[in-house]
Design a protein around this motif. Structure first.
Motif, PDB file in Angstrom:
ATOM      1  N   PRO A   8       0.811  -1.223   0.000  1.00 46.60           N
ATOM      2  CA  PRO A   8       0.000   0.000   0.000  1.00 46.60           C
ATOM      3  C   PRO A   8       0.841   1.268   0.000  1.00 46.60           C
ATOM      4  CG  PRO A   8      -0.894  -1.591   1.546  1.00 46.60           C
ATOM      5  CD  PRO A   8       0.430  -2.140   1.081  1.00 46.60           C
ATOM      6  N   ARG A   9       2.005   1.217   0.662  1.00 48.40           N
ATOM      7  CA  ARG A   9       2.860   2.406   0.676  1.00 48.40           C
ATOM      8  C   ARG A   9       3.434   2.700  -0.710  1.00 48.40           C
ATOM      9  NH1 ARG A   9       4.859   4.401   5.738  1.00 48.40           N
ATOM     10  NH2 ARG A   9       3.651   3.489   7.430  1.00 48.40           N
ATOM     11  N   ALA A  10       3.768   1.640  -1.447  1.00 55.14           N
ATOM     12  CA  ALA A  10       4.252   1.830  -2.813  1.00 55.14           C
ATOM     13  C   ALA A  10       3.136   2.366  -3.705  1.00 55.14           C
ATOM     14  CB  ALA A  10       4.790   0.511  -3.366  1.00 55.14           C
ATOM     15  N   GLU A  11       1.922   1.858  -3.518  1.00 52.18           N
ATOM     16  CA  GLU A  11       0.782   2.349  -4.282  1.00 52.18           C
ATOM     17  C   GLU A  11       0.535   3.826  -3.984  1.00 52.18           C
ATOM     18  OE1 GLU A  11      -2.544  -0.234  -3.282  1.00 52.18           O
ATOM     19  OE2 GLU A  11      -2.559  -0.901  -5.369  1.00 52.18           O
ATOM     20  N   ALA A  27       3.293   7.228  10.581  1.00 48.24           N
ATOM     21  CA  ALA A  27       3.726   6.137  11.455  1.00 48.24           C
ATOM     22  C   ALA A  27       2.714   5.003  11.538  1.00 48.24           C
ATOM     23  CB  ALA A  27       4.000   6.674  12.858  1.00 48.24           C
ATOM     24  N   ALA A  28       1.430   5.295  11.270  1.00 48.46           N
ATOM     25  CA  ALA A  28       0.388   4.289  11.451  1.00 48.46           C
ATOM     26  C   ALA A  28       0.573   3.120  10.496  1.00 48.46           C
ATOM     27  CB  ALA A  28      -0.985   4.911  11.234  1.00 48.46           C
ATOM     28  N   GLU A  29       0.479   1.917  11.036  1.00 50.92           N
ATOM     29  CA  GLU A  29       0.566   0.722  10.217  1.00 50.92           C
ATOM     30  C   GLU A  29      -0.837   0.225   9.896  1.00 50.92           C
ATOM     31  OE1 GLU A  29       3.002  -2.169  12.075  1.00 50.92           O
ATOM     32  OE2 GLU A  29       4.790  -0.881  12.127  1.00 50.92           O
ATOM     33  N   ALA A  30      -0.932  -0.728   9.010  1.00 48.90           N
ATOM     34  CA  ALA A  30      -2.205  -1.337   8.618  1.00 48.90           C
ATOM     35  C   ALA A  30      -3.148  -0.328   7.979  1.00 48.90           C
ATOM     36  CB  ALA A  30      -2.869  -2.016   9.818  1.00 48.90           C
ATOM     37  N   MET A  31      -2.605   0.747   7.426  1.00 49.08           N
ATOM     38  CA  MET A  31      -3.436   1.703   6.683  1.00 49.08           C
ATOM     39  C   MET A  31      -3.500   1.247   5.233  1.00 49.08           C
ATOM     40  SD  MET A  31      -2.047   5.359   8.177  1.00 49.08           S
ATOM     41  CE  MET A  31      -3.204   6.360   7.229  1.00 49.08           C
ATOM     42  N   ASP A  32      -4.675   1.401   4.618  1.00 47.16           N
ATOM     43  CA  ASP A  32      -4.770   1.031   3.218  1.00 47.16           C
ATOM     44  C   ASP A  32      -4.268   2.181   2.346  1.00 47.16           C
ATOM     45  OD1 ASP A  32      -6.826   2.914   3.017  1.00 47.16           O
ATOM     46  OD2 ASP A  32      -8.422   1.417   3.028  1.00 47.16           O
ATOM     47  N   THR A  33      -4.239   1.936   1.044  1.00 48.43           N
ATOM     48  CA  THR A  33      -3.657   2.913   0.119  1.00 48.43           C
ATOM     49  C   THR A  33      -4.348   4.265   0.193  1.00 48.43           C
ATOM     50  OG1 THR A  33      -3.019   1.131  -1.395  1.00 48.43           O
ATOM     51  CG2 THR A  33      -3.088   3.359  -2.293  1.00 48.43           C
ATOM     52  N   GLN A  34      -5.695   4.267   0.165  1.00 47.84           N
ATOM     53  CA  GLN A  34      -6.430   5.530   0.162  1.00 47.84           C
ATOM     54  C   GLN A  34      -6.181   6.333   1.432  1.00 47.84           C
ATOM     55  OE1 GLN A  34      -7.975   6.642  -2.479  1.00 47.84           O
ATOM     56  NE2 GLN A  34      -7.447   4.775  -3.584  1.00 47.84           N
ATOM     57  N   ASP A  35      -6.140   5.660   2.585  1.00 45.46           N
ATOM     58  CA  ASP A  35      -5.879   6.365   3.840  1.00 45.46           C
ATOM     59  C   ASP A  35      -4.476   6.958   3.854  1.00 45.46           C
ATOM     60  OD1 ASP A  35      -8.378   5.827   4.856  1.00 45.46           O
ATOM     61  OD2 ASP A  35      -7.755   4.022   5.925  1.00 45.46           O
ATOM     62  N   LEU A  36      -3.516   6.210   3.326  1.00 48.16           N
ATOM     63  CA  LEU A  36      -2.146   6.723   3.249  1.00 48.16           C
ATOM     64  C   LEU A  36      -2.066   7.961   2.370  1.00 48.16           C
ATOM     65  CD1 LEU A  36      -0.125   3.387   2.912  1.00 48.16           C
ATOM     66  CD2 LEU A  36       0.107   5.048   4.771  1.00 48.16           C
ATOM     67  N   ILE A  37      -2.757   7.918   1.227  1.00 48.38           N
ATOM     68  CA  ILE A  37      -2.730   9.065   0.308  1.00 48.38           C
ATOM     69  C   ILE A  37      -3.349  10.286   0.973  1.00 48.38           C
ATOM     70  CG2 ILE A  37      -3.612   9.976  -1.869  1.00 48.38           C
ATOM     71  CD1 ILE A  37      -3.500   7.078  -2.947  1.00 48.38           C
ATOM     72  N   ARG A  38      -4.502  10.105   1.602  1.00 50.56           N
ATOM     73  CA  ARG A  38      -5.175  11.230   2.255  1.00 50.56           C
ATOM     74  C   ARG A  38      -4.302  11.827   3.361  1.00 50.56           C
ATOM     75  NH1 ARG A  38      -9.708   7.586   1.969  1.00 50.56           N
ATOM     76  NH2 ARG A  38     -11.124   8.205   0.288  1.00 50.56           N
ATOM     77  N   ALA A  39      -3.694  10.961   4.164  1.00 47.92           N
ATOM     78  CA  ALA A  39      -2.846  11.436   5.259  1.00 47.92           C
ATOM     79  C   ALA A  39      -1.626  12.180   4.719  1.00 47.92           C
ATOM     80  CB  ALA A  39      -2.418  10.265   6.136  1.00 47.92           C
ATOM     81  N   ALA A  40      -1.034  11.651   3.645  1.00 49.77           N
ATOM     82  CA  ALA A  40       0.143  12.297   3.064  1.00 49.77           C
ATOM     83  C   ALA A  40      -0.220  13.646   2.452  1.00 49.77           C
ATOM     84  CB  ALA A  40       0.760  11.390   2.010  1.00 49.77           C
ATOM     85  N   LEU A  41      -1.343  13.711   1.736  1.00 48.88           N
ATOM     86  CA  LEU A  41      -1.788  14.981   1.149  1.00 48.88           C
ATOM     87  C   LEU A  41      -2.058  16.013   2.234  1.00 48.88           C
ATOM     88  CD1 LEU A  41      -4.197  13.692  -1.646  1.00 48.88           C
ATOM     89  CD2 LEU A  41      -2.027  14.872  -1.996  1.00 48.88           C
ATOM     90  N   LYS A  42      -2.653  15.549   3.324  1.00 44.79           N
ATOM     91  CA  LYS A  42      -2.951  16.466   4.437  1.00 44.79           C
ATOM     92  C   LYS A  42      -1.662  17.008   5.050  1.00 44.79           C
ATOM     93  CE  LYS A  42      -5.804  16.725   8.625  1.00 44.79           C
ATOM     94  NZ  LYS A  42      -6.702  15.966   9.513  1.00 44.79           N
ATOM     95  N   SER A  43      -0.671  16.136   5.231  1.00 48.48           N
ATOM     96  CA  SER A  43       0.584  16.564   5.843  1.00 48.48           C
ATOM     97  C   SER A  43       1.347  17.524   4.923  1.00 48.48           C
ATOM     98  CB  SER A  43       1.458  15.355   6.192  1.00 48.48           C
ATOM     99  OG  SER A  43       1.942  14.721   5.024  1.00 48.48           O
ATOM    100  N   MET A  44       1.302  17.279   3.610  1.00 53.32           N
ATOM    101  CA  MET A  44       2.032  18.150   2.678  1.00 53.32           C
ATOM    102  C   MET A  44       1.339  19.475   2.463  1.00 53.32           C
ATOM    103  SD  MET A  44       3.667  15.568  -0.188  1.00 53.32           S
ATOM    104  CE  MET A  44       2.146  14.704  -0.597  1.00 53.32           C
ATOM    105  N   ALA A  45       0.045  19.546   2.788  1.00 56.22           N
ATOM    106  CA  ALA A  45      -0.689  20.800   2.628  1.00 56.22           C
ATOM    107  C   ALA A  45      -0.430  21.783   3.776  1.00 56.22           C
ATOM    108  CB  ALA A  45      -2.193  20.519   2.538  1.00 56.22           C
ATOM    109  N   LYS A  46       0.169  21.255   4.875  1.00 50.70           N
ATOM    110  CA  LYS A  46       0.423  22.118   6.048  1.00 50.70           C
ATOM    111  C   LYS A  46       1.570  23.082   5.769  1.00 50.70           C
ATOM    112  CE  LYS A  46      -1.294  18.806   9.437  1.00 50.70           C
ATOM    113  NZ  LYS A  46      -0.957  17.956  10.592  1.00 50.70           N
ATOM    114  N   ALA A  82       7.217  12.651  -2.120  1.00 51.69           N
ATOM    115  CA  ALA A  82       6.193  11.640  -1.858  1.00 51.69           C
ATOM    116  C   ALA A  82       6.713  10.577  -0.898  1.00 51.69           C
ATOM    117  CB  ALA A  82       5.737  11.000  -3.173  1.00 51.69           C
ATOM    118  N   SER A  83       7.948  10.154  -1.097  1.00 51.20           N
ATOM    119  CA  SER A  83       8.550   9.128  -0.233  1.00 51.20           C
ATOM    120  C   SER A  83       8.650   9.608   1.206  1.00 51.20           C
ATOM    121  CB  SER A  83       9.935   8.742  -0.755  1.00 51.20           C
ATOM    122  OG  SER A  83       9.866   8.198  -2.046  1.00 51.20           O
TER     123      SER A  83
END
Length: 202
Positions: free
Chosen positions: A157-160, A183-202, A175-176
């Motif tokens: 999921p992290r690669a996706e 840090a959260a594990e067991a997140m699916d691809t969509q959750d990872l993308i949303r979290a990453a977009l949110k963090s980069m928007a700060k 992106a990497s």
């Protein structure tokens, strides 16, 4: 001369691109995550339908397993503000049949769940495409069945998520870092993308 279809040996694959060897020439082809999931093993034959974009500084190839998927991609990028990178991100987030159904049923909520697609962009997609795609049949866009006994390769999921961020226009190192910082594990691809977009928007 425009390239419309390529057939060759798969020599390298990553979630967002492949290298296809054709008579000793390696073609780098961007593709949606849905295509990556069904790729054969390395050194096997691969056929892709191609959309080619020629610019002053680049000659870009976008690959699809089905002709219908390429046509849907071409309809997407006709919409104002939807370039090839965003079009690939949309088709990575949703199967073609689900995307077509969302457009035909004017399902704004389904479209805004796609990472990077806000309400205004989703509304523009519906306005521009609902009539053009009215006669298309979602069942004809359904994912092809795998051969008996075949299994989809496991995808990290992290690669996706990283590939989807790159498709949205972010640099690979950026992106990497964003994905690695979650840090959260067991997140699916969509959750990872949303979290990453949110963090980069700060």
């Amino acid at each position: 001369m425009m390239i419309g279809r390529l057939e060759g040996k798969l020599v390298e694959k990553q979630p967002s691109w492949v290298i296809l060897d054709i008579q000793g020439v390696g073609y780098e082809i961007s593709l949606p995550l849905s295509v990556f999931a069904g790729l054969p093993a390395l050194e096997e034959k691969l056929i892709l339908w191609i959309h080619q974009v020629i610019r002053e500084d680049a000659n870009l190839l976008y690959g699809f397993a089905r002709l219908e998927d390429r046509q849907l991609f071409r309809e997407l990028i006709k919409v104002s503000g939807i370039g090839p990178k965003v079009g690939m991100a949309i088709m990575s987030a949703m199967e073609s049949s689900a995307l077509l159904q969302a457009i035909q049923q004017e399902d704004l909520q389904a479209l805004t769940r796609i990472p990077g697609i806000g309400k205004k962009t989703a509304e523009r997609l519906l306005l521009d495409l609902k009539d053009r795609l009215k006669a298309w049949q979602p069942q004809q866009m359904a994912k092809l069945e795998l051969p008996l006994g075949a299994e989809l390769p496991a995808i990290d999921p992290r690669a996706e998520a990283e590939a989807a961020l790159v498709a949205l226009g972010y640099k690979l190192p950026e992106a990497s870092r964003a994905i690695a910082a979650i840090a959260a594990e067991a997140m699916d691809t969509q959750d990872l993308i949303r979290a990453a977009l949110k963090s980069m928007a700060k």
